[in-house]
Design a protein around this motif. Structure first.
Motif, PDB file in Angstrom:
ATOM      1  N   VAL A   1     -21.860  60.075  63.784  1.00 38.10           N
ATOM      2  CA  VAL A   1     -21.280  58.721  63.838  1.00 38.10           C
ATOM      3  C   VAL A   1     -20.493  58.361  62.578  1.00 38.10           C
ATOM      4  O   VAL A   1     -20.119  57.227  62.387  1.00 38.10           O
ATOM      5  N   GLU A   2     -20.245  59.355  61.742  1.00 36.94           N
ATOM      6  CA  GLU A   2     -19.612  59.008  60.461  1.00 36.94           C
ATOM      7  C   GLU A   2     -18.124  58.717  60.587  1.00 36.94           C
ATOM      8  O   GLU A   2     -17.507  58.168  59.683  1.00 36.94           O
ATOM      9  N   GLU A   3     -17.550  59.055  61.756  1.00 40.94           N
ATOM     10  CA  GLU A   3     -16.107  58.887  61.928  1.00 40.94           C
ATOM     11  C   GLU A   3     -15.700  57.417  62.140  1.00 40.94           C
ATOM     12  O   GLU A   3     -14.581  57.048  61.901  1.00 40.94           O
ATOM     13  N   ALA A   4     -16.647  56.622  62.630  1.00 39.12           N
ATOM     14  CA  ALA A   4     -16.304  55.248  63.010  1.00 39.12           C
ATOM     15  C   ALA A   4     -15.884  54.412  61.797  1.00 39.12           C
ATOM     16  O   ALA A   4     -16.238  54.710  60.670  1.00 39.12           O
ATOM     17  N   ASP A   5     -15.122  53.361  62.107  1.00 33.18           N
ATOM     18  CA  ASP A   5     -14.762  52.388  61.092  1.00 33.18           C
ATOM     19  C   ASP A   5     -16.063  51.738  60.625  1.00 33.18           C
ATOM     20  O   ASP A   5     -16.922  51.419  61.442  1.00 33.18           O
ATOM     21  N   SER A   6     -16.246  51.604  59.319  1.00 31.91           N
ATOM     22  CA  SER A   6     -17.525  51.014  58.901  1.00 31.91           C
ATOM     23  C   SER A   6     -17.348  49.983  57.798  1.00 31.91           C
ATOM     24  O   SER A   6     -16.383  50.009  57.040  1.00 31.91           O
ATOM     25  N   LEU A   7     -18.305  49.102  57.762  1.00 31.28           N
ATOM     26  CA  LEU A   7     -18.294  48.013  56.795  1.00 31.28           C
ATOM     27  C   LEU A   7     -19.665  48.016  56.120  1.00 31.28           C
ATOM     28  O   LEU A   7     -20.688  47.976  56.802  1.00 31.28           O
ATOM     29  N   THR A   8     -19.676  48.108  54.795  1.00 30.70           N
ATOM     30  CA  THR A   8     -20.960  48.137  54.084  1.00 30.70           C
ATOM     31  C   THR A   8     -21.473  46.715  53.880  1.00 30.70           C
ATOM     32  O   THR A   8     -20.728  45.838  53.449  1.00 30.70           O
ATOM     33  N   VAL A   9     -22.729  46.531  54.221  1.00 29.51           N
ATOM     34  CA  VAL A   9     -23.345  45.204  54.085  1.00 29.51           C
ATOM     35  C   VAL A   9     -24.571  45.329  53.188  1.00 29.51           C
ATOM     36  O   VAL A   9     -25.397  46.229  53.382  1.00 29.51           O
ATOM     37  N   PHE A  10     -24.671  44.465  52.183  1.00 25.15           N
ATOM     38  CA  PHE A  10     -25.875  44.442  51.351  1.00 25.15           C
ATOM     39  C   PHE A  10     -26.647  43.166  51.660  1.00 25.15           C
ATOM     40  O   PHE A  10     -26.182  42.063  51.372  1.00 25.15           O
ATOM     41  N   ASN A  11     -27.837  43.360  52.243  1.00 25.37           N
ATOM     42  CA  ASN A  11     -28.674  42.212  52.607  1.00 25.37           C
ATOM     43  C   ASN A  11     -29.722  41.975  51.500  1.00 25.37           C
ATOM     44  O   ASN A  11     -29.870  42.763  50.589  1.00 25.37           O
ATOM     45  N   LYS A  12     -30.450  40.903  51.641  1.00 22.20           N
ATOM     46  CA  LYS A  12     -31.562  40.520  50.751  1.00 22.20           C
ATOM     47  C   LYS A  12     -31.090  40.223  49.316  1.00 22.20           C
ATOM     48  O   LYS A  12     -31.789  40.558  48.355  1.00 22.20           O
ATOM     49  N   THR A  13     -29.917  39.602  49.172  1.00 25.27           N
ATOM     50  CA  THR A  13     -29.443  39.236  47.833  1.00 25.27           C
ATOM     51  C   THR A  13     -30.428  38.264  47.177  1.00 25.27           C
ATOM     52  O   THR A  13     -30.567  38.250  45.963  1.00 25.27           O
ATOM     53  N   ASP A  14     -31.143  37.495  47.999  1.00 28.70           N
ATOM     54  CA  ASP A  14     -32.115  36.521  47.452  1.00 28.70           C
ATOM     55  C   ASP A  14     -33.253  37.201  46.706  1.00 28.70           C
ATOM     56  O   ASP A  14     -33.873  36.620  45.821  1.00 28.70           O
ATOM     57  N   ALA A  15     -33.541  38.456  47.071  1.00 27.57           N
ATOM     58  CA  ALA A  15     -34.717  39.137  46.518  1.00 27.57           C
ATOM     59  C   ALA A  15     -34.387  39.996  45.295  1.00 27.57           C
ATOM     60  O   ALA A  15     -35.270  40.649  44.749  1.00 27.57           O
ATOM     61  N   VAL A  16     -33.131  39.973  44.876  1.00 26.12           N
ATOM     62  CA  VAL A  16     -32.766  40.782  43.702  1.00 26.12           C
ATOM     63  C   VAL A  16     -33.188  40.046  42.435  1.00 26.12           C
ATOM     64  O   VAL A  16     -32.758  38.926  42.197  1.00 26.12           O
ATOM     65  N   LYS A  17     -34.075  40.674  41.694  1.00 21.62           N
ATOM     66  CA  LYS A  17     -34.629  39.983  40.533  1.00 21.62           C
ATOM     67  C   LYS A  17     -33.847  40.277  39.245  1.00 21.62           C
ATOM     68  O   LYS A  17     -33.676  39.421  38.398  1.00 21.62           O
ATOM     69  N   GLU A  18     -33.393  41.520  39.111  1.00 27.90           N
ATOM     70  CA  GLU A  18     -32.739  41.907  37.862  1.00 27.90           C
ATOM     71  C   GLU A  18     -31.402  41.196  37.701  1.00 27.90           C
ATOM     72  O   GLU A  18     -30.567  41.215  38.602  1.00 27.90           O
ATOM     73  N   PRO A  19     -31.184  40.589  36.530  1.00 32.32           N
ATOM     74  CA  PRO A  19     -29.915  39.891  36.333  1.00 32.32           C
ATOM     75  C   PRO A  19     -28.753  40.891  36.261  1.00 32.32           C
ATOM     76  O   PRO A  19     -28.909  42.000  35.763  1.00 32.32           O
ATOM     77  N   GLY A  20     -27.622  40.484  36.766  1.00 27.47           N
ATOM     78  CA  GLY A  20     -26.415  41.315  36.654  1.00 27.47           C
ATOM     79  C   GLY A  20     -26.243  42.344  37.762  1.00 27.47           C
ATOM     80  O   GLY A  20     -25.152  42.882  37.932  1.00 27.47           O
ATOM     81  N   VAL A  21     -27.315  42.625  38.517  1.00 30.79           N
ATOM     82  CA  VAL A  21     -27.235  43.667  39.542  1.00 30.79           C
ATOM     83  C   VAL A  21     -26.220  43.291  40.628  1.00 30.79           C
ATOM     84  O   VAL A  21     -25.360  44.082  41.015  1.00 30.79           O
ATOM     85  N   LEU A  22     -26.324  42.054  41.089  1.00 29.92           N
ATOM     86  CA  LEU A  22     -25.452  41.598  42.169  1.00 29.92           C
ATOM     87  C   LEU A  22     -23.984  41.711  41.759  1.00 29.92           C
ATOM     88  O   LEU A  22     -23.159  42.261  42.493  1.00 29.92           O
ATOM     89  N   GLU A  23     -23.679  41.231  40.541  1.00 35.12           N
ATOM     90  CA  GLU A  23     -22.290  41.252  40.067  1.00 35.12           C
ATOM     91  C   GLU A  23     -21.798  42.690  39.928  1.00 35.12           C
ATOM     92  O   GLU A  23     -20.680  43.026  40.332  1.00 35.12           O
ATOM     93  N   ALA A  24     -22.660  43.543  39.362  1.00 32.57           N
ATOM     94  CA  ALA A  24     -22.266  44.946  39.162  1.00 32.57           C
ATOM     95  C   ALA A  24     -21.986  45.621  40.508  1.00 32.57           C
ATOM     96  O   ALA A  24     -21.019  46.368  40.652  1.00 32.57           O
ATOM     97  N   MET A  25     -22.840  45.345  41.489  1.00 40.84           N
ATOM     98  CA  MET A  25     -22.656  45.968  42.806  1.00 40.84           C
ATOM     99  C   MET A  25     -21.399  45.424  43.492  1.00 40.84           C
ATOM    100  O   MET A  25     -20.708  46.141  44.198  1.00 40.84           O
ATOM    101  N   LYS A  26     -21.111  44.155  43.276  1.00 36.92           N
ATOM    102  CA  LYS A  26     -19.902  43.576  43.879  1.00 36.92           C
ATOM    103  C   LYS A  26     -18.655  44.238  43.295  1.00 36.92           C
ATOM    104  O   LYS A  26     -17.680  44.483  44.009  1.00 36.92           O
ATOM    105  N   ARG A  27     -18.727  44.552  41.986  1.00 36.83           N
ATOM    106  CA  ARG A  27     -17.581  45.244  41.368  1.00 36.83           C
ATOM    107  C   ARG A  27     -17.465  46.663  41.930  1.00 36.83           C
ATOM    108  O   ARG A  27     -16.385  47.164  42.162  1.00 36.83           O
TER     109      ARG A  27
END
Ligand SMILES: Nc1nc2c(ncn2[C@@H]2O[C@H](COP(=O)(O)OP(=O)(O)OP(=O)(O)O)[C@@H](O)[C@H]2O)c(=O)[nH]1
Ligand SMILES: [Mg+2]
Length: 433
Positions: A315-341
């Motif tokens: 199934v790797e050929e299909a068009d895909s969109l990466t989704v990161f769920n559970k942003t509320d549960a991320v405790k470490e500061p800066g992780v969300l911003e770094a991953m968004k970059r």
């Protein structure tokens, strides 16, 4: 052989007590032993075992007879004598011979990762299709291990699990099992045919499938997008039966959204093969939403394992969109911003907080619109009655009424193009916009 990291956690040896064995395979990279054991603990608990001790090892070579080296096997035997567990559960897959030899030494049931996962699947399967798939995978697993598994299997048809390990000794009959496998394969083929027919009838809609590691929140997202009530549980493999729903609310066009079975590292091969038809929903999707748990300590390896399995499933050929769920549960500061970059195209959201769902919808719509081709159509006054029918096959982006009729700017799904052309017939040839 080097033996490291033994840790025995004492606990009450009641219920379905189990000793967990984690092994860092020679040359193996990826999961750290601790995280892998944590996952095994989750799997064992989901299968109703009660971990009473854990043993880990980083062997230089794998012993073909007992998997573990002599010293470690003896240590494990001592732990078994001390805790008297119902089973010793290995985080790796063992050969039938290794399982047999270890059971003789420990005088106790030995279960490998594949069987543990199969046990969970057999408890969670609800539909005829999922049950057939699991039954088939279990029989294929058991065939080379008949000497000690036949009794359990014959009882497990009722979905009981392996509680009755060692209780029954029934005469083996390989032919019977092969016959069962044949019957189940035929049954699956029939179910497959029904599904293909079902899918054909809805082939015209844009198909989106939720895929990803187990427990990342696929069903939660399904519920939010469809306002349905799929089973959501803090359990591994809560979903085994894929659901597909037509979603129109908050979308400018209806889509078909499918929830799929969760993936996991070291998924048993026969199970992957059996579940291929279930995962057809993913294979035939126009867009895959690859859902990840941003708060998981093993996120990176879960992403690697997911990619690997999706490739295996074709199934790797299909068009895909990466989704990161559970942003509320991320405790470490800066992780969300770094991953968004790092993942500028990805959608970050929290099903729990209800945040980011609109952004996901917008991203799905953008992906859909990307595949559409622009088309300009001139309709005379006499043809204006066609407008309603045209809207069934294309999105009308703009309509410009003038003295001679109307000029329509359309966006057309390639699959609809033929029908649209037929509709417009020879009298009004569309021109590329
Ligand atoms: N903190 C937090 N927990 C979430 C979020 N979304 C889902 N969960 C929880 O994660 C767990 C798993 O959710 P599911 O939706 O069942 O996950 P799944 O991917 O469908 O799991 P499987 O069907 O087992 O593959 C549940 O306990 C949910 O309540 C979120 O945004 N934040
Ligand atoms: Mg689910």
């Amino acid at each position: 052989m080097t033996s490291k990291n033994e840790s025995a956690t004492s606990g009450p040896s009641k219920g379905r007590g189990a000793i967990l064995v984690g092994v860092q395979m020679p040359g193996g990279k990826g999961y750290s032993l601790d995280l892998s054991l944590e996952e095994l603990d989750g799997l064992a608990t989901t299968a109703n075992y009660f971990p009473v001790a854990t043993v880990t090892q980083k062997p230089d070579v794998i012993n073909p007879k007992t998997f573990l080296g002599k010293g470690k096997t003896e240590e494990l035997k001592e732990a078994v004598d001390l805790h008297n567990p119902e089973a010793v559960i290995f985080d790796e897959n063992l050969s039938p011979g290794q399982t047999r030899n270890l059971e003789k030494i420990f005088n106790c049931r030995v279960i490998d990762r594949s069987w543990l996962i199969l046990e969970i699947f057999s408890h969670h399967a609800r539909t005829r299709e999922a049950k057939t798939q699991v039954d088939l995978a279990r029989l294929k697993y058991a065939l080379p291990r008949l000497t000690h598994m036949w009794g359990h299997l014959s009882r497990q048809r009722g979905g009981i699990g392996m509680r009755e390990v060692g209780e029954t000794q029934i005469q083996l009959d390989r032919r019977l099992i092969r016959n069962d496998i044949y019957k189940l394969e035929r049954k699956l083929k029939l179910i497959d045919k029904e599904k293909i027919t079902q899918r054909k009838t809805r082939a015209r809609l844009y198909r989106v499938a939720l895929v990803g590691y187990t427990n990342v929140g696929k069903s939660s997202l399904m519920n939010l997008l469809t306002e349905a009530e799929a089973l959501v549980e803090n359990k591994l493999f809560a979903t085994l039966d894929p659901t597909t729903r037509r979603v129109k609310k908050n979308f400018p066009f209806p889509i078909l959204l499918s929830d799929t079975v969760g993936l996991i590292n070291k998924l048993p091969h026969d199970l992957v093969a059996s579940f291929k038809s279930t995962l057809d929903e993913a294979r035939e999707a126009d867009l895959l939403l690859e859902v990840n748990d941003l708060s998981h300590p093993n996120l990176k390896n879960q992403m690697v394992a997911t990619d690997k399995l999706l490739k295996e499933l074709g199934v790797e050929e299909a068009d895909s969109l990466t989704v990161f769920n559970k942003t509320d549960a991320v405790k470490e500061p800066g992780v969300l911003e770094a991953m968004k970059r790092r993942f500028p195209e990805a959608v970050f959201l929290s099903c729990k907080a209800g945040e980011g769902i609109d952004a996901l919808r917008a991203a799905i719509i953008r992906r859909y619109e990307k595949r559409l081709t622009a088309l300009r159509v001139e309709l005379s006054h006499a043809q204006s009655g066609l407008l309603h029918a045209i809207q069934k096959h294309a999105m009308v982006v703009n309509s410009d009424y003038h003295a001679d009729g109307v000029t329509l700017d359309l966006k057309v799904d390639p699959r609809e193009r033929k029908k649209l052309d037929q509709l417009l017939d020879k009298s009004s040839k569309p021109t590329p916009a």
